[in-house]
Scaffold this motif. Structure first.
Motif, PDB file in Angstrom:
ATOM      1  N   VAL A 207      36.823 -38.862   2.222  1.00 39.64           N
ATOM      2  CA  VAL A 207      37.174 -38.843   3.667  1.00 39.64           C
ATOM      3  C   VAL A 207      37.340 -40.296   4.265  1.00 39.64           C
ATOM      4  CG1 VAL A 207      36.129 -38.078   6.044  1.00 39.64           C
ATOM      5  CG2 VAL A 207      35.465 -36.998   4.042  1.00 39.64           C
ATOM      6  N   VAL A 208      38.530 -40.471   5.050  1.00 41.75           N
ATOM      7  CA  VAL A 208      38.801 -41.781   5.416  1.00 41.75           C
ATOM      8  C   VAL A 208      38.936 -41.839   7.103  1.00 41.75           C
ATOM      9  CG1 VAL A 208      40.214 -42.397   3.561  1.00 41.75           C
ATOM     10  CG2 VAL A 208      41.157 -41.458   5.529  1.00 41.75           C
ATOM     11  N   VAL A 209      38.833 -42.715   7.628  1.00 38.66           N
ATOM     12  CA  VAL A 209      38.647 -42.818   9.152  1.00 38.66           C
ATOM     13  C   VAL A 209      40.140 -43.716   9.618  1.00 38.66           C
ATOM     14  CG1 VAL A 209      37.662 -43.846  11.125  1.00 38.66           C
ATOM     15  CG2 VAL A 209      36.454 -42.516   9.643  1.00 38.66           C
ATOM     16  N   ASP A 210      40.652 -43.265  10.690  1.00 41.74           N
ATOM     17  CA  ASP A 210      41.780 -44.074  11.221  1.00 41.74           C
ATOM     18  C   ASP A 210      41.017 -44.681  12.343  1.00 41.74           C
ATOM     19  OD1 ASP A 210      43.808 -44.878  12.833  1.00 41.74           O
ATOM     20  OD2 ASP A 210      45.067 -42.986  12.426  1.00 41.74           O
ATOM     21  N   PRO A 211      40.895 -45.901  12.580  1.00 33.92           N
ATOM     22  CA  PRO A 211      40.079 -46.361  13.822  1.00 33.92           C
ATOM     23  C   PRO A 211      41.057 -46.778  14.728  1.00 33.92           C
ATOM     24  CG  PRO A 211      40.013 -48.062  12.001  1.00 33.92           C
ATOM     25  CD  PRO A 211      40.544 -47.030  11.429  1.00 33.92           C
ATOM     26  N   SER A 212      42.553 -47.129  14.398  1.00 34.99           N
ATOM     27  CA  SER A 212      43.588 -47.690  15.155  1.00 34.99           C
ATOM     28  C   SER A 212      43.877 -46.422  16.231  1.00 34.99           C
ATOM     29  CB  SER A 212      44.698 -47.864  14.439  1.00 34.99           C
ATOM     30  OG  SER A 212      44.329 -48.884  13.419  1.00 34.99           O
ATOM     31  N   GLU A 217      43.285 -49.416  21.191  1.00 37.07           N
ATOM     32  CA  GLU A 217      43.235 -50.571  21.908  1.00 37.07           C
ATOM     33  C   GLU A 217      42.742 -51.515  20.610  1.00 37.07           C
ATOM     34  OE1 GLU A 217      43.130 -53.045  24.457  1.00 37.07           O
ATOM     35  OE2 GLU A 217      41.794 -54.285  23.259  1.00 37.07           O
ATOM     36  N   ARG A 218      43.577 -52.874  20.382  1.00 35.44           N
ATOM     37  CA  ARG A 218      43.117 -53.709  19.370  1.00 35.44           C
ATOM     38  C   ARG A 218      41.836 -54.115  19.343  1.00 35.44           C
ATOM     39  NH1 ARG A 218      47.217 -57.195  20.635  1.00 35.44           N
ATOM     40  NH2 ARG A 218      48.454 -55.442  20.130  1.00 35.44           N
ATOM     41  N   SER A 219      41.164 -54.631  20.415  1.00 33.39           N
ATOM     42  CA  SER A 219      39.749 -55.059  20.218  1.00 33.39           C
ATOM     43  C   SER A 219      38.708 -54.063  19.725  1.00 33.39           C
ATOM     44  CB  SER A 219      39.535 -55.815  21.484  1.00 33.39           C
ATOM     45  OG  SER A 219      39.287 -54.719  22.500  1.00 33.39           O
ATOM     46  N   LEU A 220      39.148 -52.727  19.783  1.00 25.22           N
ATOM     47  CA  LEU A 220      38.222 -51.819  19.482  1.00 25.22           C
ATOM     48  C   LEU A 220      38.187 -51.188  18.360  1.00 25.22           C
ATOM     49  CD1 LEU A 220      38.263 -49.651  22.907  1.00 25.22           C
ATOM     50  CD2 LEU A 220      36.393 -51.229  22.275  1.00 25.22           C
ATOM     51  N   VAL A 221      39.286 -51.613  17.487  1.00 26.72           N
ATOM     52  CA  VAL A 221      39.588 -51.263  15.968  1.00 26.72           C
ATOM     53  C   VAL A 221      38.352 -51.742  15.245  1.00 26.72           C
ATOM     54  CG1 VAL A 221      41.205 -51.208  14.130  1.00 26.72           C
ATOM     55  CG2 VAL A 221      41.813 -50.995  16.551  1.00 26.72           C
ATOM     56  N   LEU A 222      38.085 -52.812  15.252  1.00 24.65           N
ATOM     57  CA  LEU A 222      37.313 -53.318  14.093  1.00 24.65           C
ATOM     58  C   LEU A 222      35.838 -53.022  14.478  1.00 24.65           C
ATOM     59  CD1 LEU A 222      36.070 -55.305  12.085  1.00 24.65           C
ATOM     60  CD2 LEU A 222      35.745 -57.126  13.771  1.00 24.65           C
ATOM     61  N   PRO A 223      35.087 -52.692  15.659  1.00 25.19           N
ATOM     62  CA  PRO A 223      33.691 -51.920  15.662  1.00 25.19           C
ATOM     63  C   PRO A 223      34.010 -50.611  15.360  1.00 25.19           C
ATOM     64  CG  PRO A 223      34.692 -52.643  17.878  1.00 25.19           C
ATOM     65  CD  PRO A 223      35.498 -53.351  16.925  1.00 25.19           C
ATOM     66  N   LEU A 224      34.965 -49.740  15.530  1.00 28.21           N
ATOM     67  CA  LEU A 224      35.233 -48.444  14.911  1.00 28.21           C
ATOM     68  C   LEU A 224      35.223 -48.596  13.370  1.00 28.21           C
ATOM     69  CD1 LEU A 224      37.370 -46.633  17.626  1.00 28.21           C
ATOM     70  CD2 LEU A 224      34.796 -47.163  17.606  1.00 28.21           C
ATOM     71  N   ALA A 225      36.111 -49.360  12.970  1.00 23.80           N
ATOM     72  CA  ALA A 225      36.123 -49.619  11.401  1.00 23.80           C
ATOM     73  C   ALA A 225      34.860 -49.768  10.819  1.00 23.80           C
ATOM     74  CB  ALA A 225      37.331 -50.727  11.133  1.00 23.80           C
ATOM     75  N   ARG A 226      34.138 -50.741  11.520  1.00 28.91           N
ATOM     76  CA  ARG A 226      32.833 -50.895  10.854  1.00 28.91           C
ATOM     77  C   ARG A 226      31.691 -49.821  10.967  1.00 28.91           C
ATOM     78  NH1 ARG A 226      31.751 -55.353  15.301  1.00 28.91           N
ATOM     79  NH2 ARG A 226      32.471 -57.338  14.224  1.00 28.91           N
ATOM     80  N   ALA A 227      31.895 -48.927  11.920  1.00 27.75           N
ATOM     81  CA  ALA A 227      30.942 -47.831  12.030  1.00 27.75           C
ATOM     82  C   ALA A 227      31.652 -46.755  11.096  1.00 27.75           C
ATOM     83  CB  ALA A 227      31.016 -47.267  13.222  1.00 27.75           C
ATOM     84  N   ALA A 228      32.700 -46.765  10.655  1.00 25.60           N
ATOM     85  CA  ALA A 228      33.173 -45.695   9.706  1.00 25.60           C
ATOM     86  C   ALA A 228      32.688 -46.009   8.371  1.00 25.60           C
ATOM     87  CB  ALA A 228      34.995 -45.797   9.762  1.00 25.60           C
ATOM     88  N   ILE A 237      42.432 -46.218   7.418  1.00 23.75           N
ATOM     89  CA  ILE A 237      43.691 -46.298   7.540  1.00 23.75           C
ATOM     90  C   ILE A 237      44.082 -47.234   8.696  1.00 23.75           C
ATOM     91  CG2 ILE A 237      44.088 -43.948   8.099  1.00 23.75           C
ATOM     92  CD1 ILE A 237      46.811 -44.190   7.124  1.00 23.75           C
ATOM     93  N   VAL A 238      44.348 -48.338   8.756  1.00 18.82           N
ATOM     94  CA  VAL A 238      44.625 -49.119  10.080  1.00 18.82           C
ATOM     95  C   VAL A 238      45.999 -49.707  10.317  1.00 18.82           C
ATOM     96  CG1 VAL A 238      43.535 -51.132   8.768  1.00 18.82           C
ATOM     97  CG2 VAL A 238      43.316 -50.849  11.200  1.00 18.82           C
ATOM     98  N   GLU A 239      46.604 -50.047  11.434  1.00 16.55           N
ATOM     99  CA  GLU A 239      47.649 -50.320  11.575  1.00 16.55           C
ATOM    100  C   GLU A 239      47.762 -51.898  11.783  1.00 16.55           C
ATOM    101  OE1 GLU A 239      49.610 -46.319  13.620  1.00 16.55           O
ATOM    102  OE2 GLU A 239      48.948 -47.896  15.114  1.00 16.55           O
ATOM    103  N   VAL A 240      48.769 -52.359  11.242  1.00 18.80           N
ATOM    104  CA  VAL A 240      48.731 -53.727  11.225  1.00 18.80           C
ATOM    105  C   VAL A 240      50.606 -54.064  11.455  1.00 18.80           C
ATOM    106  CG1 VAL A 240      48.491 -56.002   9.816  1.00 18.80           C
ATOM    107  CG2 VAL A 240      46.952 -54.005   9.648  1.00 18.80           C
ATOM    108  N   PRO A 252      49.496 -51.596  21.499  1.00 17.09           N
ATOM    109  CA  PRO A 252      48.553 -52.199  21.951  1.00 17.09           C
ATOM    110  C   PRO A 252      47.056 -51.931  20.967  1.00 17.09           C
ATOM    111  CG  PRO A 252      49.488 -50.917  23.618  1.00 17.09           C
ATOM    112  CD  PRO A 252      50.482 -50.645  22.557  1.00 17.09           C
ATOM    113  N   GLN A 253      47.299 -50.940  20.023  1.00 16.96           N
ATOM    114  CA  GLN A 253      46.232 -50.752  18.944  1.00 16.96           C
ATOM    115  C   GLN A 253      46.464 -51.185  17.544  1.00 16.96           C
ATOM    116  OE1 GLN A 253      46.651 -46.473  19.157  1.00 16.96           O
ATOM    117  NE2 GLN A 253      47.622 -46.417  16.905  1.00 16.96           N
ATOM    118  N   GLN A 254      47.505 -52.013  17.547  1.00 19.47           N
ATOM    119  CA  GLN A 254      47.775 -52.560  16.005  1.00 19.47           C
ATOM    120  C   GLN A 254      47.473 -53.877  15.877  1.00 19.47           C
ATOM    121  OE1 GLN A 254      51.447 -51.554  13.824  1.00 19.47           O
ATOM    122  NE2 GLN A 254      52.665 -50.759  15.715  1.00 19.47           N
ATOM    123  N   LEU A 255      46.597 -54.075  15.098  1.00 26.93           N
ATOM    124  CA  LEU A 255      46.213 -55.596  14.553  1.00 26.93           C
ATOM    125  C   LEU A 255      47.298 -56.571  14.073  1.00 26.93           C
ATOM    126  CD1 LEU A 255      43.211 -54.733  12.138  1.00 26.93           C
ATOM    127  CD2 LEU A 255      43.296 -54.760  14.593  1.00 26.93           C
TER     128      LEU A 255
END
Ligand code: PEP
Ligand code: MN
Length: 279
Positions: A207-212, A217-228, A237-240, A252-255
Motif C-alpha cells: 500500500v502506498v500513499v500519494d500525499p501530493s 498544497e506544497r507545504s502540507l505534503v511533507l507532514p502527510l508523507a511523514r504520517a503515511a 508517490i510524490v510530485e516534484v 501548487p502541490q508539487q515539491l
C-alpha cells in the motif's frame, strides 16, 4: 462449494493474503515487505527538459522510481491533457539516463501497448478505479499495476477493483490511498490514513500513499508523507517539478526539485524506525 464462493468476494486476493506479503520487484527496485518505495517525479511530462531535470533531482536524492503522466485525466476539457505518445518517449529517455523504473498512467485501453512498452509499473488513476474494461486490460498485462483509490470509493470497493485485476491473472498490484472527498476543504482531499492501516490488515498487497494529491498544497505534503510512513505505508508517490510555479498541472502541490533531498531523507528516517529500508 458454491455457497462458500458467494461468501468469498476476494477469491484471488485471499489466496495472496495467505501467502507472504507481496513484494513488487522492478529492475532491481523493491516495494513491499520492508522495502519502502519512494516514487517521485513530475505530475505531468510537459517537456524533455522539465522531465529530465525532475528525474535527475529525484534520482540523486534516492528515489526508487520515476512518476510522470503522459495521458492526463483533467477535470476541464480545456486544461492541458498531456503530451501523450511523445511523453512516453521522454519518460523512456529519463529512465534510461537515471536507471529509475517508470510509473505512468494508462488512461485509455486503446493505448495499452504503447504505455506497457515503456512503463515498468502501469498506473490506474483515481478516476478510473471502477473502469472495469480498463481493469481487465491491466489484469492481462505482464506489468505491476499501481491502483489508485477513487476519491469516493470505499476500502471495500478498492479491494474489489484490485480483485478484478487479480482475477485476470495479474497479482502484482500496489494499492494507493490518495485522499477522498469529504466536507473538509482545508486540504484538496482528505488523506484517509485509517484506510491505509485497514488495507495493511486486510491484504498482503503493498500500500502506498500519494500525499501530493491529498494535500493539494506544497507545504502540507511533507507532514502527510511523514504520517503515511508512520502508519505503515510501503511507500509514497510524490510530485516534484523543477519549477512548480510554471507547472501546467498541479503546480501548487508539487515539491520544488531542490527541496526533495531533505524531504526524502526525512521520510527514509521515519521508514527506518519501522524497520524498513528505501528500495
Ligand atoms: C496522478 O497521479 O497523476 C493523478 C492524476 O492522480 P489521481 O488519479 O489520484 O487523481
Ligand atoms: Mn497531479
Amino acid at each position: 462449494m458454491a455457497g462458500t464462493d458467494v461468501l468469498t468476494p476476494f477469491r484471488v486476493l485471499n489466496g495472496i493474503h495467505e501467502a507472504s506479503p507481496t513484494v513488487i520487484s522492478v529492475r532491481g527496485r523493491r516495494l513491499g515487505n520492508g522495502h519502502f518505495g519512494l516514487i517521485a517525479g513530475p505530475c505531468t511530462v510537459e517537456s524533455r527538459d522539465q522531465t529530465l531535470s525532475s528525474a535527475r533531482a529525484v534520482a540523486e536524492a534516492g528515489a526508487t522510481m520515476l512518476r510522470g503522466g503522459a495521458f492526463k485525466p483533467r477535470t476541464s476539457p480545456y486544461a492541458f491533457s498531456g503530451l501523450g505518445l511523445e511523453a512516453l518517449e521522454i519518460l523512456r529517455e529519463a529512465s534510461d539516463e537515471t536507471g529509475l523504473p517508470v510509473v505512468t498512467e494508462l488512461l485509455d485501453p486503446r493505448h495499452v501497448e504503447e504505455v506497457a512498452a515503456i512503463a515498468d509499473v502501469v498506473q490506474v488513476g483515481a478516476r478510473n478505479m471502477q473502469n472495469y474494461p480498463l481493469l481487465v486490460e491491466v489484469g492481462r498485462l505482464d506489468r505491476p499495476v499501481l491502483l489508485k483509490r477513487g476519491s469516493s470509493a470505499s476500502v471495500d470497493e478498492l479491494l474489489n477493483a484490485a480483485e478484478c485485476v487479480a482475477k485476470e491473472g495479474n497479482e502484482r498490484i500496489i494499492l494507493c490511498e490518495r485522499g477522498i472527498r469529504t466536507f473538509e476543504r482545508a486540504t484538496r482531499y482528505t488523506l484517509d490514513l485509517g484506510a491505509v492501516a485497514a488495507l495493511k490488515q486486510r491484504t498482503h498487497l503493498p500500500v502506498v500513499v500519494d500525499p501530493s494529491h491529498a494535500a493539494g498544497e506544497r507545504s502540507l505534503v511533507l507532514p502527510l508523507a511523514r504520517a503515511a510512513a508512520a502508519v505503515g505505508a510501503d511507500g509514497i508517490i510524490v510530485e516534484v517539478h523543477p519549477r512548480p510555479d510554471e507547472a501546467l498541472c498541479d503546480g501548487p502541490q508539487q515539491l520544488a526539485a531542490g527541496e526533495f533531498r531533505a524531504f526524502a531523507a526525512e521520510i527514509a528516517a521515519i521508514a527506518s524506525l519501522l524497520g524498513k529500508q528505501i528500495g
